[in-house]
Design a protein around this motif. Structure first.
Motif, PDB file in Angstrom:
ATOM      1  N   ASP A  15       2.048  41.190 -45.197  1.00 34.61           N
ATOM      2  CA  ASP A  15       2.006  41.169 -43.731  1.00 34.61           C
ATOM      3  C   ASP A  15       3.213  40.486 -43.092  1.00 34.61           C
ATOM      4  O   ASP A  15       3.232  40.261 -41.885  1.00 34.61           O
ATOM      5  N   VAL A  16       4.234  40.166 -43.871  1.00 33.06           N
ATOM      6  CA  VAL A  16       5.445  39.525 -43.346  1.00 33.06           C
ATOM      7  C   VAL A  16       6.625  40.460 -43.604  1.00 33.06           C
ATOM      8  O   VAL A  16       6.953  40.744 -44.751  1.00 33.06           O
ATOM      9  N   ASP A  17       7.237  40.942 -42.513  1.00 34.50           N
ATOM     10  CA  ASP A  17       8.404  41.812 -42.653  1.00 34.50           C
ATOM     11  C   ASP A  17       9.570  41.033 -43.248  1.00 34.50           C
ATOM     12  O   ASP A  17       9.756  39.848 -42.949  1.00 34.50           O
ATOM     13  N   LEU A  18      10.345  41.724 -44.044  1.00 32.31           N
ATOM     14  CA  LEU A  18      11.506  41.120 -44.704  1.00 32.31           C
ATOM     15  C   LEU A  18      12.742  41.932 -44.365  1.00 32.31           C
ATOM     16  O   LEU A  18      12.759  43.152 -44.558  1.00 32.31           O
ATOM     17  N   TRP A  19      13.756  41.249 -43.863  1.00 31.39           N
ATOM     18  CA  TRP A  19      15.021  41.867 -43.473  1.00 31.39           C
ATOM     19  C   TRP A  19      16.165  41.175 -44.193  1.00 31.39           C
ATOM     20  O   TRP A  19      16.085  39.981 -44.495  1.00 31.39           O
ATOM     21  N   VAL A  20      17.239  41.919 -44.385  1.00 31.24           N
ATOM     22  CA  VAL A  20      18.498  41.326 -44.827  1.00 31.24           C
ATOM     23  C   VAL A  20      19.549  41.730 -43.799  1.00 31.24           C
ATOM     24  O   VAL A  20      19.700  42.917 -43.479  1.00 31.24           O
ATOM     25  N   VAL A  21      20.211  40.727 -43.261  1.00 34.92           N
ATOM     26  CA  VAL A  21      21.288  40.944 -42.295  1.00 34.92           C
ATOM     27  C   VAL A  21      22.580  40.435 -42.921  1.00 34.92           C
ATOM     28  O   VAL A  21      22.551  39.647 -43.870  1.00 34.92           O
ATOM     29  N   PRO A  22      23.719  40.856 -42.416  1.00 32.05           N
ATOM     30  CA  PRO A  22      24.984  40.421 -43.010  1.00 32.05           C
ATOM     31  C   PRO A  22      25.236  38.924 -42.833  1.00 32.05           C
ATOM     32  O   PRO A  22      24.819  38.316 -41.852  1.00 32.05           O
ATOM     33  N   GLN A  23      25.948  38.369 -43.776  1.00 38.35           N
ATOM     34  CA  GLN A  23      26.425  36.996 -43.691  1.00 38.35           C
ATOM     35  C   GLN A  23      27.381  36.914 -42.494  1.00 38.35           C
ATOM     36  O   GLN A  23      28.297  37.723 -42.385  1.00 38.35           O
ATOM     37  N   PRO A  24      27.167  35.954 -41.564  1.00 48.28           N
ATOM     38  CA  PRO A  24      28.005  35.907 -40.359  1.00 48.28           C
ATOM     39  C   PRO A  24      29.336  35.175 -40.516  1.00 48.28           C
ATOM     40  O   PRO A  24      30.112  35.098 -39.571  1.00 48.28           O
ATOM     41  N   SER A  25      29.613  34.667 -41.681  1.00 54.39           N
ATOM     42  CA  SER A  25      30.860  33.944 -41.906  1.00 54.39           C
ATOM     43  C   SER A  25      32.060  34.838 -41.624  1.00 54.39           C
ATOM     44  O   SER A  25      32.020  36.052 -41.831  1.00 54.39           O
ATOM     45  N   GLY A  26      33.132  34.230 -41.197  1.00 54.10           N
ATOM     46  CA  GLY A  26      34.371  34.965 -40.988  1.00 54.10           C
ATOM     47  C   GLY A  26      34.917  35.568 -42.277  1.00 54.10           C
ATOM     48  O   GLY A  26      35.749  36.469 -42.234  1.00 54.10           O
ATOM     49  N   LEU A  27      34.435  35.103 -43.429  1.00 53.70           N
ATOM     50  CA  LEU A  27      34.846  35.681 -44.704  1.00 53.70           C
ATOM     51  C   LEU A  27      34.303  37.096 -44.877  1.00 53.70           C
ATOM     52  O   LEU A  27      34.795  37.854 -45.703  1.00 53.70           O
ATOM     53  N   ASN A  28      33.296  37.445 -44.106  1.00 51.22           N
ATOM     54  CA  ASN A  28      32.724  38.793 -44.149  1.00 51.22           C
ATOM     55  C   ASN A  28      33.435  39.642 -43.098  1.00 51.22           C
ATOM     56  O   ASN A  28      32.966  39.812 -41.983  1.00 51.22           O
ATOM     57  N   ALA A  29      34.559  40.187 -43.479  1.00 47.88           N
ATOM     58  CA  ALA A  29      35.422  40.912 -42.540  1.00 47.88           C
ATOM     59  C   ALA A  29      34.862  42.264 -42.116  1.00 47.88           C
ATOM     60  O   ALA A  29      35.374  42.873 -41.181  1.00 47.88           O
ATOM     61  N   HIS A  30      33.801  42.732 -42.765  1.00 52.39           N
ATOM     62  CA  HIS A  30      33.227  44.036 -42.431  1.00 52.39           C
ATOM     63  C   HIS A  30      32.419  44.004 -41.134  1.00 52.39           C
ATOM     64  O   HIS A  30      32.090  45.046 -40.593  1.00 52.39           O
ATOM     65  N   GLU A  31      32.080  42.818 -40.664  1.00 47.95           N
ATOM     66  CA  GLU A  31      31.207  42.685 -39.499  1.00 47.95           C
ATOM     67  C   GLU A  31      31.941  42.042 -38.324  1.00 47.95           C
ATOM     68  O   GLU A  31      32.867  41.260 -38.518  1.00 47.95           O
ATOM     69  N   THR A  32      31.485  42.392 -37.130  1.00 45.57           N
ATOM     70  CA  THR A  32      31.971  41.779 -35.896  1.00 45.57           C
ATOM     71  C   THR A  32      30.786  41.136 -35.191  1.00 45.57           C
ATOM     72  O   THR A  32      29.629  41.351 -35.593  1.00 45.57           O
TER      73      THR A  32
END
Length: 180
Positions: free
Chosen positions: A145-162
């Motif tokens: 009954d608990v949803d589980l998500w994975v979101v990207p690491q927000p560190s600047g080392l993760n250049a794939h995300e803005t």
């Protein structure tokens, strides 16, 4: 680093799980505190906070209360501070995964979002996991009954995300929660 948890754990709607504190974060005892980390700007842009939280010198009491009023709690897979998450051992991450499952059974939030796919894969023994909502049954011991998500690491080392792409993922998690 101290977790951000309410006195009444039943009020937690979303438990955000970081990988581990960085050195700056540990020094000021505040989550995602390093200047330039995109966590707080992405949460604000997604509408989870009113303002961009500046945790670089510690998390202010009003900022902490804003999170808790909204039902947002924060913890980490591993408590040991490192300069980079890749300094953690497989054993530390697996132990952290087991600890998170225990905590989720205790808290029963509506959802959990782990910020970091590589650490998630190791912690829960799921090497082929992708970002997004996970099938709860794939994680041994996870409450159905608990949803589980994975979101990207927000560190600047993760250049794939803005900030915008991170915010869109946080918004998707937040919008999945049951209405209050």
């Amino acid at each position: 680093m101290d977790d951000i948890l309410p006195v009444d754990l039943a009020t937690v709607r979303l438990l955000i799980v970081g990988v581990n504190p960085g050195l700056w974060t540990a020094a000021v005892n505040a989550p995602f505190a390093r200047p330039g980390n995109r966590f707080w700007p992405s949460l604000q842009r997604a509408g989870l906070t009113d303002d961009i939280v500046d945790a670089s010198r510690g998390l202010s009491a009003p900022d902490e209360q804003q999170l808790l009023r909204r039902g947002i709690a924060l913890t980490n897979l591993v408590g040991r501070a490192t300069a980079r998450a890749d300094e953690l051992t497989t054993s530390e991450l697996r132990d952290g995964g087991r600890r998170i499952i225990e905590r989720v059974h205790e808290m029963r939030p509506d959802a959990v979002a782990v910020a970091g796919i590589t650490a998630f894969r190791t912690a829960f023994g799921l090497p082929k996991s992708k970002l997004g909502r996970q099938e709860a049954g794939t994680v041994r011991g996870w409450p159905e009954d608990v949803d589980l998500w994975v979101v990207p690491q927000p560190s600047g080392l993760n250049a794939h995300e803005t900030i915008d792409t991170l915010a869109a993922k946080w918004r998707e998690v937040w919008d999945s929660l049951p209405a209050e």
